[in-house]
Design an enzyme around this catalytic site. Structure first.
Site, short mmCIF file in Angstrom:
data_model
loop_
_atom_site.label_atom_id
_atom_site.label_comp_id
_atom_site.label_asym_id
_atom_site.label_seq_id
_atom_site.Cartn_x
_atom_site.Cartn_y
_atom_site.Cartn_z
N LYS A 17 10.40 4.66 -12.17
CA LYS A 17 11.16 3.50 -11.03
C LYS A 17 9.70 2.91 -10.00
O LYS A 17 10.09 1.96 -9.80
CB LYS A 17 11.84 4.01 -10.63
CG LYS A 17 12.77 4.80 -10.30
CD LYS A 17 13.92 4.70 -9.48
CE LYS A 17 13.59 5.74 -8.18
NZ LYS A 17 13.90 7.67 -8.87
N ASP A 71 3.98 6.93 -5.14
CA ASP A 71 4.45 5.80 -5.59
C ASP A 71 3.81 4.61 -4.20
O ASP A 71 3.78 3.27 -4.84
CB ASP A 71 6.08 5.29 -5.07
CG ASP A 71 6.27 6.24 -7.00
OD1 ASP A 71 6.25 5.55 -7.60
OD2 ASP A 71 7.39 6.89 -6.79
N GLU A 141 12.88 1.12 -3.05
CA GLU A 141 13.15 2.44 -4.22
C GLU A 141 13.64 3.23 -3.47
O GLU A 141 12.56 3.88 -2.93
CB GLU A 141 11.73 2.41 -4.77
CG GLU A 141 11.81 3.15 -6.06
CD GLU A 141 10.46 4.38 -6.23
OE1 GLU A 141 8.97 3.34 -6.28
OE2 GLU A 141 10.61 4.92 -7.09
N LYS A 224 26.17 -3.03 -25.23
CA LYS A 224 26.83 -2.02 -24.85
C LYS A 224 25.97 -1.85 -23.28
O LYS A 224 27.28 -1.46 -22.33
CB LYS A 224 26.54 -0.74 -26.05
CG LYS A 224 27.08 -0.40 -26.99
CD LYS A 224 27.15 0.78 -26.99
CE LYS A 224 27.21 1.19 -28.60
NZ LYS A 224 27.08 2.88 -29.27
N CYS A 382 -14.01 13.55 -1.38
CA CYS A 382 -13.20 14.84 -0.94
C CYS A 382 -14.15 16.21 -0.88
O CYS A 382 -15.17 16.47 -0.33
CB CYS A 382 -12.46 14.34 -0.80
SG CYS A 382 -12.08 15.45 1.56
N GLN A 386 -17.72 17.92 -0.71
CA GLN A 386 -18.36 19.77 0.22
C GLN A 386 -19.24 20.08 -0.87
O GLN A 386 -20.26 20.96 -0.63
CB GLN A 386 -16.75 19.99 1.13
CG GLN A 386 -16.64 18.94 1.74
CD GLN A 386 -14.99 19.13 2.33
OE1 GLN A 386 -14.58 20.52 2.31
NE2 GLN A 386 -14.70 18.49 3.38
N HIS A 508 -11.81 9.29 0.23
CA HIS A 508 -10.95 8.40 -1.07
C HIS A 508 -11.25 7.61 -1.08
O HIS A 508 -10.87 5.81 -0.69
CB HIS A 508 -9.63 9.28 -0.84
CG HIS A 508 -10.13 10.12 -0.64
ND1 HIS A 508 -9.66 11.40 -1.41
CD2 HIS A 508 -10.07 10.98 0.40
CE1 HIS A 508 -8.96 12.44 -1.04
NE2 HIS A 508 -9.38 12.36 0.45
N GLU A 510 -10.28 5.40 -3.44
CA GLU A 510 -9.31 5.33 -4.81
C GLU A 510 -8.05 5.46 -4.40
O GLU A 510 -7.89 3.69 -4.58
CB GLU A 510 -9.37 6.87 -5.86
CG GLU A 510 -8.69 8.31 -4.96
CD GLU A 510 -9.32 8.63 -4.79
OE1 GLU A 510 -10.77 8.83 -4.21
OE2 GLU A 510 -9.17 9.85 -3.80
N1 GLN Z 1 -9.77 21.07 1.69
C1 GLN Z 1 -10.76 20.41 2.55
C2 GLN Z 1 -10.89 19.67 3.37
O1 GLN Z 1 -9.93 19.93 3.88
C3 GLN Z 1 -11.97 18.98 1.59
C4 GLN Z 1 -9.86 17.91 1.56
C5 GLN Z 1 -9.92 17.19 0.35
O2 GLN Z 1 -10.53 17.38 -0.43
N2 GLN Z 1 -9.08 15.90 0.37
O3 GLN Z 1 -12.03 19.10 4.15
#
Ligand code: GLN
Length: 542
Positions: A17, A71, A141, A224, A382, A386, A508, A510
């Site tokens: 969906k 989504d 949606e 159908k 992330c 670390q 992040h 992405e």
């Molecule tokens: N666990 C880590 C933190 O809270 C990394 C979090 C994550 O990878 N989004 O800082």
């Protein structure tokens, strides 16, 4: 005045969906129509933030720090939108706000009920987004499957929307699975017929039906579906299996779905312009090269846990005409069988994604070590960032048992520690450091060369960060923190200049990666993987 499209699903969930809704948006957008998208999730959680990715897939983070359903990620990628927290409605959110109003006395004297109070709250929110987004068409949606008890108030609200907005301004799309029996190879439309009946029982007659099938449906199945769905055959479309989800808008548009919707809404559009989109799709489905990436995570059993990351890797791949094959590996495997780590030499790149908690972290750290020591291109995001800091602290700076206080609160060297503003926070919902923050990149570093600018804005979701007490020892030993928060106190990117490609970020990338405009860190990683594989010198990106 905005028009509304409602997408419901039948037979079973995960029928695509989200991709269908994104694809409808794309067909309209390529005709010059402005769209926005809302996802309704009928669960009682207020947002997706507290859910285990193993059950629901990743938590998608919006610019404004919303922790939303994955989504929204598909909508953003397909439509290049930047959606808001409010674009994700849940039962928990709706009830919370109605109950708050009740406590405030807004309904004084009245009995507060699902109809009209809950349904009004839902409709008000849909209309508020229509207004604030200025969209011509608002796509909504409805998560789950028609007939689920928890979805009923939402279906009732969208049923009423036709009455109030007029049938010329509303369109109901129903998508359901049409399986093919492997014994007789027959296409079975009966489950779809039942789900259409279920929808009608609730008071909604679909205007168009999309059959989700492994192959293009045959004429008999189409006839159908139209007959039992009480719609013309020209209103039946088929979303069949494709090499890439990015092909779905093209598949449906070819069948006339884009034109059908425009006609239905009385839009006089000239044809769709898919030029740019096709260019990207070609790079995805007809690549010239291939790289194999090991993703070492803790939710490897469900690829939806890493969907934005996987797509960002593919976007990076498309920009280098490279197919990205991802193997999802459980990090714990490297703890149980340490010799398995050597299998990582079979990959062109090692990727360590986000994560929480202790499980699998030693395995991930082992993977980072293997990447660094064997000079295999590495990208960490992330938690990956670390853990790469921890690996460097332990094995290069000789800080024995260095760790994150998230993993071992008693570590002698908490190189990763809780952010000061996180101390004392007890509530788990929406309390991390979330959403877009500005990052300053240092000139002359790989980060700066990759992003080609001094300042970037990226999304975050974390509670822990690099402990500044260790800044000196880490950097003295060769680690470069090339990106920092505006006050310089928060480490955002790290790189090892003496490696072929070793890069990680606290943010992040992405979430802002788009087809045709990949996140630079993902692009840099994939292009390094392919360059190294072809024996080319280390890329400088400058
Ligand atoms: N666990 C880590 C933190 O809270 C990394 C979090 C994550 O990878 N989004 O800082």
């Amino acid at each position: 005045m905005a028009k509304y499209i409602f997408v419901t699903g039948g037979v079973l969930s995960s029928v695509g969906k989200g991709i269908l809704t994104s694809s409808i948006g794309k067909m309209l957008q390529t005709r010059g129509i402005k769209v926005t998208v809302i996802k309704i999730d009928p669960y009682v959680n207020v947002d997706a933030g507290t859910m285990n990715p193993y059950m629901h897939g990743e938590v998608f983070v919006t610019d404004d720090g919303g922790e939303t359903d994955l989504d929204l990620g598909w909508y953003e990628r397909f439509l290049d939108l930047s959606l808001k927290q409010e674009n994700n409605l849940t039962t928990g959110l709706i009830y919370k706000s109605v109950i708050e109003k009740e406590r405030r006395g807004d309904f004084l004297g009245r009995c507060v009920q699902i109809i009209p109070h809950i349904t009004n709250e839902i409709k008000n929110r849909l209309r508020a987004i229509a207004r604030s987004s200025n969209a011509d068409v608002v796509l909504t949606e409805v998560g789950g499957t028609v007939g689920d008890i928890e979805g009923l108030p939402f279906l009732e609200a969208i049923r009423q929307m036709r009455l109030e907005e007029g049938s010329e301004n509303t369109l109901y799309v129903h998508v359901a699975l049409v399986p093919i029996l492997d014994v007789t190879m027959e296409m079975k439309t009966k489950p779809l017929q039942h789900s259409v009946n279920e929808l009608r029982r609730i008071g909604i007659q679909p205007d168009t039906i999309v059959a989700r099938s492994p192959k293009m449906i045959d004429a008999e199945a189409l006839r159908k579906i139209a007959l039992f769905g009480t719609i013309p055959e020209t209103a039946v479309f088929c979303s069949y299996n494709a090499d890439s989800v990015y092909q779905v808008p093209l598949i449906l548009d070819k069948q006339g779905m884009g034109d059908f919707i425009c006609q239905r809404f009385g839009y006089k559009c000239s044809g769709a312009d898919f030029t740019e989109w096709k260019h990207f799709v070609d790079a995805i489905v007809k690549p010239e090269h291939e790289v194999n990436i090991a993703l070492v995570g803790k939710y490897a059993g469900l690829t939806d846990s890493y969907v934005s990351m996987s797509e960002a890797l593919r976007h990076g791949g498309a920009a280098c005409k490279t197919r990205v094959c991802i193997t999802y590996l459980e990090a714990e495997k490297f703890e149980q069988n340490p010799e398995c780590i050597n299998d990582l030499k079979n990959y062109d790149g090692i990727f360590v994604p986000y994560g929480f908690g202790a499980r699998g972290t030693e395995g991930k750290i082992a993977a980072v070590k293997f990447a660094r020591e064997n000079d295999i291109p590495f990208l960490g995001i992330c938690y990956g960032f670390q853990l790469a800091t921890i690996e460097f602290a332990r094995n290069v700076c000789n800080l024995k048992d260095a760790n994150s206080s998230e993993i071992n609160p008693d570590t002698p060297h908490p190189v990763i520690d809780l952010m000061p503003e996180q101390r004392g926070i007890e509530y788990k919902g929406a309390t991390m450091r979330l959403g877009v923050h500005k990052i300053i990149l240092e000139k002359g570093t790989m980060a700066h060369n990759l992003y080609k600018t001094n300042e970037i804005h990226e999304r975050h979701r974390h509670r822990f960060e690099v402990n500044l007490d260790y800044y000196e020892v880490l950097t003295k030993n060769g680690l470069i923190y090339s990106g920092k928060s505006t006050d310089g106190r928060r480490m955002e990117t790290m790189e090892l200049p003496n490696r072929y490609f070793f890069f990680a970020s606290q943010f992040h990338g992405e979430f802002r990666s788009r087809p045709g405009r990949p996140s630079p860190e993902y692009y840099g990683f994939i292009s390094a993987c392919i360059n190294k594989k072809m024996g080319k010198p280390k890329p400088t990106f400058s």
